[in-house]
Design a protein around this motif. Structure first.
Motif, PDB file in Angstrom:
ATOM      1  N   ASN A 161       0.811  -1.221   0.000  1.00  0.00           N
ATOM      2  CA  ASN A 161       0.000   0.000   0.000  1.00  0.00           C
ATOM      3  C   ASN A 161       0.844   1.271   0.000  1.00  0.00           C
ATOM      4  O   ASN A 161       0.394   2.331   0.419  1.00  0.00           O
ATOM      5  N   PRO A 169       2.058   2.169  -7.572  1.00  0.00           N
ATOM      6  CA  PRO A 169       1.844   1.220  -6.470  1.00  0.00           C
ATOM      7  C   PRO A 169       2.929   0.149  -6.424  1.00  0.00           C
ATOM      8  O   PRO A 169       3.358  -0.357  -7.475  1.00  0.00           O
ATOM      9  N   ARG A 237      -1.767  -6.158   0.991  1.00  0.00           N
ATOM     10  CA  ARG A 237      -2.645  -5.137   0.420  1.00  0.00           C
ATOM     11  C   ARG A 237      -4.003  -5.125   1.126  1.00  0.00           C
ATOM     12  O   ARG A 237      -4.562  -4.069   1.428  1.00  0.00           O
TER      13      ARG A 237
END
Length: 321
Positions: A161, A169, A237
């Protein structure tokens, strides 16, 4: 004229993944240009398909050897449970990764040995292990899930994250780095050449004094390590793993990505770069269906159709080429 036609057919056969990707990209841009071509949407497509992309890299190696692995989705759930359980107990990222890697090594080696040494068909072996991994994970968690907890849970969550340069990302970066490593292994090492040789003609490769058992064990072990990496990316995540749903259907997506990328189900042929294109092609299809408001229940039907069409086109384009 006949030579030109044969040359075009040969080129199309070798670059079918690129043709499919470009065609779908243009179609998506025409249908939903503003929404599809936005930076946020492109990054979302890449991030949302990074886990499948990582798994598909290992699947490509296995299919090139002439094998298959139906257990990768269930293995992701099983490995994900171990990863989060170890993290919650130790609060150490390093120990967590080592535990996940050790688990992957054991599972990959066991699968490779049983397939290569004891000649259990890969389809049957991985079909059985698929049930075993999922069943054990569900038994462990009573069919439920497990969340990352503790004082350092924010550190664990930051693995997937965090955005590089505040934009890209981390799952995308991890996927591309893994792809680069597998590309180097497959094209610039002896074991990589042996993987292709085993898939092309296993008996001839064995007669050439290549240890086929070791080559197959290597492919399944590397694939298992990539599944572990995918599990780390997904669980960090989401901050959790679900024993019933995590990884569900991922084996189909990974196989589809490899096949759309031109990897031959007969073995001996495939490229890591094209597998990436195959993964992105699936991602664009999913994204298009979402943007167009197509019923989500049709997604699997579309993917299944794509696999059949991709294999059919491979057979047509590569015939007599």
């Amino acid at each position: 004229m006949r030579t030109e036609k044969r040359d075009w057919k040969k080129w199309a056969g070798k670059n079918s993944a690129l043709i499919a990707f470009v065609a779908l990209f243009i179609l998506a841009a025409v249908l939903k240009g503003n929404m599809f071509l936005s930076l946020n949407n492109i990054l979302n497509v890449l991030r949302n398909n990074s886990v499948i992309g990582i798994i598909a890299l290992g699947m490509t190696l296995i299919i090139i050897t002439g094998g298959i692995d139906l257990s990768v989705g269930s293995q992701l759930a099983f490995t994900g449970v171990i990863i989060i359980a170890v993290f919650n107990k130790t609060q150490s990222i390093i120990i967590t990764v080592l535990a996940g890697a050790a688990t992957a090594l054991i599972l990959g080696l066991a699968t490779g040995i049983l397939i290569a040494r004891f000649n259990i068909p890969a389809f049957i072996m991985t079909l059985g292990s698929m049930s075993i991994y999922r069943s054990v994970a569900q038994y462990w968690l009573n069919g439920g899930g497990l969340m990352a907890k503790g004082d350092r849970s924010s550190v664990y969550l930051s693995i997937s994250n965090t955005n590089l340069f505040g934009t890209i990302p981390m799952p995308i970066i991890i996927w591309l780095v893994a792809a680069a490593v597998i590309y180097i292994i497959s094209w610039h090492t002896a074991v990589g050449r042996h993987i292709y040789a085993v898939g092309s003609n296993e008996k001839a490769t064995q007669l050439a004094s290549v240890n086929v058992v070791k080559v197959k064990c290597f492919a399944y072990t590397v694939s298992s390590l990539l599944v572990m990496l995918a599990a780390l990316v997904e669980t960090s995540r989401l901050g959790s793993v679900n024993s019933a749903s995590s990884g569900s259907g991922y084996e189909m997506d990974a196989i589809a990505a490899a096949v759309i990328g031109g990897t031959s189900m007969a073995g001996g042929k495939g490229k890591i770069g094209f597998t990436i294109l195959g993964t992105l092609t699936l991602g664009i299809i999913n994204n298009m269906m979402n943007l167009l408001g197509v019923d989500s229940f049709l997604v699997s039907a579309v993917k299944g159709t794509i696999i059949i069409v991709a294999v059919l086109l491979q057979m047509i384009l590569n015939k007599d080429s």
